[in-house]
Design a protein around this motif. Sequence first.
Motif, PDB file in Angstrom:
ATOM      1  N   ARG A 176      -3.504   5.716  -5.074  1.00 58.19           N
ATOM      2  CA  ARG A 176      -4.184   6.341  -3.948  1.00 58.19           C
ATOM      3  C   ARG A 176      -5.113   5.332  -3.274  1.00 58.19           C
ATOM      4  NH1 ARG A 176      -8.113  10.575  -5.400  1.00 58.19           N
ATOM      5  NH2 ARG A 176      -6.588  11.052  -6.992  1.00 58.19           N
ATOM      6  N   ASP A 177      -5.853   4.633  -4.091  1.00 57.78           N
ATOM      7  CA  ASP A 177      -6.849   3.708  -3.543  1.00 57.78           C
ATOM      8  C   ASP A 177      -6.196   2.476  -2.940  1.00 57.78           C
ATOM      9  OD1 ASP A 177      -9.148   1.328  -4.595  1.00 57.78           O
ATOM     10  OD2 ASP A 177      -9.670   2.946  -3.218  1.00 57.78           O
ATOM     11  N   SER A 178      -5.119   2.027  -3.580  1.00 57.41           N
ATOM     12  CA  SER A 178      -4.509   0.791  -3.109  1.00 57.41           C
ATOM     13  C   SER A 178      -3.798   0.980  -1.775  1.00 57.41           C
ATOM     14  CB  SER A 178      -3.551   0.233  -4.159  1.00 57.41           C
ATOM     15  OG  SER A 178      -2.630   1.223  -4.540  1.00 57.41           O
ATOM     16  N   THR A 179      -3.464   2.214  -1.451  1.00 54.72           N
ATOM     17  CA  THR A 179      -2.838   2.466  -0.137  1.00 54.72           C
ATOM     18  C   THR A 179      -3.761   1.968   0.953  1.00 54.72           C
ATOM     19  OG1 THR A 179      -2.038   4.497  -1.139  1.00 54.72           O
ATOM     20  CG2 THR A 179      -1.636   4.220   1.203  1.00 54.72           C
ATOM     21  N   ARG A 180      -5.020   2.270   0.753  1.00 56.40           N
ATOM     22  CA  ARG A 180      -6.015   1.856   1.735  1.00 56.40           C
ATOM     23  C   ARG A 180      -6.105   0.340   1.806  1.00 56.40           C
ATOM     24  NH1 ARG A 180     -11.350   0.517   0.576  1.00 56.40           N
ATOM     25  NH2 ARG A 180     -10.960   1.069  -1.593  1.00 56.40           N
ATOM     26  N   LEU A 181      -6.094  -0.287   0.651  1.00 58.11           N
ATOM     27  CA  LEU A 181      -6.206  -1.741   0.616  1.00 58.11           C
ATOM     28  C   LEU A 181      -5.015  -2.391   1.301  1.00 58.11           C
ATOM     29  CD1 LEU A 181      -7.464  -2.208  -3.073  1.00 58.11           C
ATOM     30  CD2 LEU A 181      -8.801  -2.395  -0.986  1.00 58.11           C
ATOM     31  N   ILE A 182      -3.843  -1.853   1.042  1.00 55.19           N
ATOM     32  CA  ILE A 182      -2.636  -2.420   1.658  1.00 55.19           C
ATOM     33  C   ILE A 182      -2.713  -2.283   3.165  1.00 55.19           C
ATOM     34  CG2 ILE A 182      -0.170  -2.015   1.950  1.00 55.19           C
ATOM     35  CD1 ILE A 182       0.136  -1.737  -0.923  1.00 55.19           C
ATOM     36  N   LEU A 183      -3.201  -1.171   3.598  1.00 52.70           N
ATOM     37  CA  LEU A 183      -3.332  -0.955   5.040  1.00 52.70           C
ATOM     38  C   LEU A 183      -4.276  -1.987   5.641  1.00 52.70           C
ATOM     39  CD1 LEU A 183      -2.305   1.029   7.136  1.00 52.70           C
ATOM     40  CD2 LEU A 183      -4.356   2.383   6.790  1.00 52.70           C
ATOM     41  N   ASP A 210      -7.956 -13.393   2.135  1.00 45.52           N
ATOM     42  CA  ASP A 210      -8.124 -13.732   0.725  1.00 45.52           C
ATOM     43  C   ASP A 210      -9.009 -12.703   0.036  1.00 45.52           C
ATOM     44  OD1 ASP A 210      -9.916 -15.482  -1.428  1.00 45.52           O
ATOM     45  OD2 ASP A 210      -7.803 -16.046  -1.380  1.00 45.52           O
ATOM     46  N   SER A 211     -10.064 -12.333   0.731  1.00 53.31           N
ATOM     47  CA  SER A 211     -10.990 -11.372   0.140  1.00 53.31           C
ATOM     48  C   SER A 211     -10.334 -10.009  -0.053  1.00 53.31           C
ATOM     49  CB  SER A 211     -12.235 -11.276   1.038  1.00 53.31           C
ATOM     50  OG  SER A 211     -12.893 -10.082   0.835  1.00 53.31           O
ATOM     51  N   LEU A 212      -9.559  -9.586   0.949  1.00 55.29           N
ATOM     52  CA  LEU A 212      -8.884  -8.301   0.833  1.00 55.29           C
ATOM     53  C   LEU A 212      -7.870  -8.312  -0.296  1.00 55.29           C
ATOM     54  CD1 LEU A 212      -8.231  -7.471   4.600  1.00 55.29           C
ATOM     55  CD2 LEU A 212      -9.752  -6.239   3.060  1.00 55.29           C
ATOM     56  N   MET A 213      -7.143  -9.407  -0.353  1.00 57.25           N
ATOM     57  CA  MET A 213      -6.131  -9.510  -1.400  1.00 57.25           C
ATOM     58  C   MET A 213      -6.791  -9.586  -2.766  1.00 57.25           C
ATOM     59  SD  MET A 213      -3.188  -9.395  -2.457  1.00 57.25           S
ATOM     60  CE  MET A 213      -2.072  -9.406  -1.071  1.00 57.25           C
ATOM     61  N   HIS A 214      -7.941 -10.192  -2.792  1.00 63.85           N
ATOM     62  CA  HIS A 214      -8.691 -10.280  -4.051  1.00 63.85           C
ATOM     63  C   HIS A 214      -8.991  -8.880  -4.571  1.00 63.85           C
ATOM     64  CE1 HIS A 214     -11.345 -12.389  -6.895  1.00 63.85           C
ATOM     65  NE2 HIS A 214     -12.117 -11.334  -6.784  1.00 63.85           N
ATOM     66  N   GLN A 215      -9.386  -8.040  -3.652  1.00 63.95           N
ATOM     67  CA  GLN A 215      -9.670  -6.654  -4.023  1.00 63.95           C
ATOM     68  C   GLN A 215      -8.408  -5.986  -4.571  1.00 63.95           C
ATOM     69  OE1 GLN A 215     -11.848  -5.441  -0.228  1.00 63.95           O
ATOM     70  NE2 GLN A 215     -12.337  -3.779  -1.606  1.00 63.95           N
ATOM     71  N   PHE A 216      -7.337  -6.171  -3.826  1.00 64.62           N
ATOM     72  CA  PHE A 216      -6.082  -5.525  -4.210  1.00 64.62           C
ATOM     73  C   PHE A 216      -5.597  -6.062  -5.550  1.00 64.62           C
ATOM     74  CE2 PHE A 216      -2.363  -3.114  -3.653  1.00 64.62           C
ATOM     75  CZ  PHE A 216      -1.269  -3.886  -3.987  1.00 64.62           C
ATOM     76  N   LYS A 217      -5.747  -7.318  -5.722  1.00 58.97           N
ATOM     77  CA  LYS A 217      -5.309  -7.930  -6.981  1.00 58.97           C
ATOM     78  C   LYS A 217      -6.113  -7.388  -8.148  1.00 58.97           C
ATOM     79  CE  LYS A 217      -4.862 -12.378  -9.293  1.00 58.97           C
ATOM     80  NZ  LYS A 217      -5.235 -13.785  -9.305  1.00 58.97           N
TER      81      LYS A 217
END
Lengths: 583, 187
Positions: free
Chosen positions: B51-58, B75-82
């Motif tokens: 649920r949460d990662s949907t937002r990150l991917i967006l 990089d920062s966004l991907m860091h979060q997703f990672k």
Amino acid sequence: METSGFYSPRTDTFPAGLRVLVVDDDPTWLKILEKMLKKCSYEVTTSCLAREALDLLRERKDGFDIVISDVNMPDMDGFKLLEHVGLEMDLPVIMMSVDGETSRVMKGVQHGACDYLLKPIRMKELRNIWQHVFRKKIHEVRDIESHEGIEDIQIMKSGSDQSDDGYLFSGGNFALGKKRKDYIESKQDDKDFGDPSSLKKARVVWTVDLHQKFVKAVNQIGFEKVGPKKILDLMNVPWLTRENVASHLQKYRLYLSRIQKDNDLRASFGGMKHSDLSSKDSDGIIGFQNPIMQQDGVVNGHYGIPRSILVQPANPKTYEGDLKGVISLPMTEKRAQVGDTSETHKASSSSLNHSFGSLERDARYPAFDSTVQTQYSWGEEVPKVQFGQEHKPHLQSENGFNHLPLLQVNNPQPSPSTELIPFYKERHKPAHVEVSPSHSTKCRNQNVRRETLMENAFGSFSVQPDIHTTNFKPSEPIASPIWSNETRGLDHISITHLESAQGNLIPGRGSAFASLNEDLHTFLQGGCSSTNLGLQNKELLQCIDTELIAEVSPYLYDALRFDYECSSDSNLYPVIDQGLFIA
Amino acid sequence: MERNQLHRQVANMRKSLFDQGFLDEQFIQLEELQDDANPNFVEEVVTLYYRDSTRLILNIEQALEKSPLDFTKLDSLMHQFKGSSSSIGAKKVKLECTQFKEYCKAANGEGCKRTFQQVKKEYGTLKKKIEVYFQVDGRRWLGGVAISGGIALRQWRRINIRRDGTGKGASSRSGVDWTGGIEVVRI
């Protein structure tokens, strides 16, 4: 709760029941960590917002034993939170991140993290976090005990003897002999202020009455023949211990010797402020305070240009001096820009002068304490004296801007800036430059300008407190949390004040400055060499809206307090009063 | 008997998820955390993640559409997703994330975009596999009874199809006791 972990009623079940606060913006991790910690029989509180976590910590002082925080969080940088916690609550903080790069880990340690965990985190790693709480407690006890031991043996020895307290200087890179000695002495004194027999940090507060008794006793015995035992007997205060008197006597002696030096200069400058300033190279606090006072006293209606400040940067001995110069200068400049507040300033300046004057005498007493206290009192007085209610919200909301003046200094004063560099470098080992370019470019953007402005201002501000604190703890590692951690018993009052000050730092919201402040901290966390600050300051200055300046100017002096706003802490006054050496 | 087969099915699925590198030890950690107090812990966590990662991917997608690309932000966004993906042990997803971050450091926009497609692909694959796994696993501890028999049957059949790779449900019956005992009962 009164005490934490080790000496609490939960001691018998320790580490079970350890009160952990977990901060992570990732809800998945929050859930996992919560479950893991619960499985370790810990008491878990979670928060996905750093700010919320800070509020929680402030609300429930002594409500937590340890904090676990993620490094990358949207609302506040994990390192900043780390510093806050270390400064205000002095709790062990564990950092977490999926990024295990050496530079990041190093940064964490530098900011005072007691551990750095890599995600994904195993439960067995969490199981042992109680060791950090335990270790801290042990060091506390050791510090207090060692202080007392030394106090008994040597009252007026030189600082080098007292450097046995390794923890005071572990990692400290500041080889400032004399300052160090003074620092040690004052630190020891502060330490001893606490109740020797208890592991808690209850301090002996030297009230005016108590001090009067003390002085009377000293005078009776005769200053030359005086000794703690004799004084104690004469004072006839049952709960006072010999150690308390001993440390107080030491401070008193220092105070008297300083007064003598000041007396000569006092007449010519119409106040001890300047004299203190020029005669002080080891006591960063007074120097820092003096410029402000100088402004008040010398220039009518303005926080005028403190001549003494110019002296400071020239002092090669103390980086603190440079910093003071740096700090005070902006105020001057700022004031020059906005003159409408001059009257109000004048009105309060006298009251401030008084408070400052008396406090200054005290400045070396608990070196850090007095400074902090002074700042506090000053901050408190000003709002009450000078500004009506309408200003109060401004005060708080201007927190970030209050620090703008600090930036200005860096700008036109390349030398102070450069002198700051070594300090910065020691503080932030990793390269700092990366932050600057982005800020410079940002400055062009109108909207972001303010943010950048605030960021830089706050950046320097954020550093200032560290510098500020470092003034008194030259041998301490620069990072405040480390300082706090390692000098647990030191300056309990000051730490408390810092708590409230820092507490007000964040709550003082209501404007965009709030988030900007945080950004500034973030900026600072990224490391900032003073030269970079200087460069940015230029741009920032140009970016400053005049109305902002107008708003800021009345509160410029606040900048010197480093935003240690504690209008809510009425107990500061009594403390300050009691701390006074009233001759 | 049926229960044993069910157990075996679950175990096989799980094993394949690990063998094929979709999940790593972190997932086991989650399983170990599951207990009576939180009987559905793993599923809850995974659900939360998706649920949460949907937002990150967006967010990453939006950032990738900007021009020029802000690699620091990416990089920062991907860091979060990672970080988030590491929470459930999404191994392949994490690998792609790392690759993405490498491209960010190299300021390689094309590489980033390409890798992000891979990230999404792995993300989607894992999601499907895990959903199935939970369904089967769910049947296990529910005893397969709680849900209406009709649905259970359908799920069984679908699982069977997947597992055996056959297109039709009927022929897969031989591999599995798809009646599942009680599950066959229609409500």
